[in-house]
Write an enzyme that holds these catalytic residues in place. Sequence first.
Site, PDB file in Angstrom:
ATOM      1  N   HIS A   1      -7.897  -8.556   5.624  1.00  0.00           N
ATOM      2  CA  HIS A   1      -7.908  -7.629   6.500  1.00  0.00           C
ATOM      3  C   HIS A   1      -8.468  -7.974   7.751  1.00  0.00           C
ATOM      4  O   HIS A   1      -9.138  -8.562   8.251  1.00  0.00           O
ATOM      5  CB  HIS A   1      -9.076  -6.133   6.293  1.00  0.00           C
ATOM      6  CG  HIS A   1      -8.414  -5.201   7.219  1.00  0.00           C
ATOM      7  ND1 HIS A   1      -7.633  -4.173   7.286  1.00  0.00           N
ATOM      8  CD2 HIS A   1      -9.121  -4.955   8.521  1.00  0.00           C
ATOM      9  CE1 HIS A   1      -7.671  -3.291   7.716  1.00  0.00           C
ATOM     10  NE2 HIS A   1      -8.561  -3.599   8.908  1.00  0.00           N
TER      11      HIS A   1
ATOM     12  N   GLU B   1      -2.036  -1.850  -3.255  1.00  0.00           N
ATOM     13  CA  GLU B   1      -3.309  -0.567  -2.869  1.00  0.00           C
ATOM     14  C   GLU B   1      -2.971   0.373  -2.889  1.00  0.00           C
ATOM     15  O   GLU B   1      -1.779   1.189  -2.631  1.00  0.00           O
ATOM     16  CB  GLU B   1      -3.164  -1.348  -1.532  1.00  0.00           C
ATOM     17  CG  GLU B   1      -3.676  -2.784  -1.613  1.00  0.00           C
ATOM     18  CD  GLU B   1      -4.016  -2.949   0.330  1.00  0.00           C
ATOM     19  OE1 GLU B   1      -4.487  -4.476   0.292  1.00  0.00           O
ATOM     20  OE2 GLU B   1      -3.457  -2.761   0.749  1.00  0.00           O
TER      21      GLU B   1
ATOM     22  N   HIS C   1       0.916  -1.172   0.045  1.00  0.00           N
ATOM     23  CA  HIS C   1      -0.196   0.238   0.080  1.00  0.00           C
ATOM     24  C   HIS C   1       1.137   0.978  -0.308  1.00  0.00           C
ATOM     25  O   HIS C   1       1.117   1.780   0.707  1.00  0.00           O
ATOM     26  CB  HIS C   1      -0.846   0.109   1.103  1.00  0.00           C
ATOM     27  CG  HIS C   1      -1.614   0.837   1.651  1.00  0.00           C
ATOM     28  ND1 HIS C   1      -3.065   1.647   2.255  1.00  0.00           N
ATOM     29  CD2 HIS C   1      -2.520   1.803   0.479  1.00  0.00           C
ATOM     30  CE1 HIS C   1      -3.557   2.594   2.099  1.00  0.00           C
ATOM     31  NE2 HIS C   1      -3.381   2.716   0.715  1.00  0.00           N
TER      32      HIS C   1
END
Length: 245
Positions: A190, A70, A43
């Site tokens: 997640h 991400e 990310h």
Amino acid sequence: MASLGVNIDHIANVRQARQTVEPDPVPMALLAELGGADGITVHLREDRRHIQDRDLDLLRATVRSRLNLEMAATAEMVGIALKIQPDMVTLVPERRQEVTTEGGLDVAAQQGSLKGMVDQLQVAGIPVSLFVDPVSQQLEAAFKSGARWVELHTGAYAEACWADQSFELARLTEATARARSLGLRVNAGHGLTYQNVEAVAAIEGIEELNIGHTIVARSIAVGLKEAVREMKRLVQNPRREPLFG
């Protein structure tokens, strides 16, 4: 059988805590691949709190599995993705104050702006996934945006108390079926851990689980290659009966 994407952001977190050069997430990605990772996820946040632009450049040159980027849905990040050409972009919500991503994109509220970014990336040959809560409204909006994938936010399941986990698992199962009925392909992630991953891995239709923190935490004890191997075994051979209920 789901594949395993390993998120290496938390390796970069350790480096950035001291503003130094180690541990370097780039060679750690290679170790994750040697341990069986089917893909590497990073990310690149707008505030660059962990993964840096330099990391992304080097990962694109060295990752031999799949590189999943991400990123927030901003013009800056779209420009970076077009330059780097990851194997997939996953658009996620982002707030400066959060410790980690706290929920899914509100695709229904941003459908117009997201569609433009999705089109721009996919015309360039980059598949786009939208990180969403397991809610029909968001799945339908994701489909209308033109995205080909969704990643279901598993945080509510991961954080649920024992009594509520079966309910959250049912939501994920139903959302997966709904997404696939729309023609969307499905990933999930997640908050998943060695203790709770198997029930999600057993959901028919989920193609990849993206997991990071628990693998990096386990690697302190057993090393990264072994931590990835252990998770890969759970993802590919899950018990069909959940540990609760």
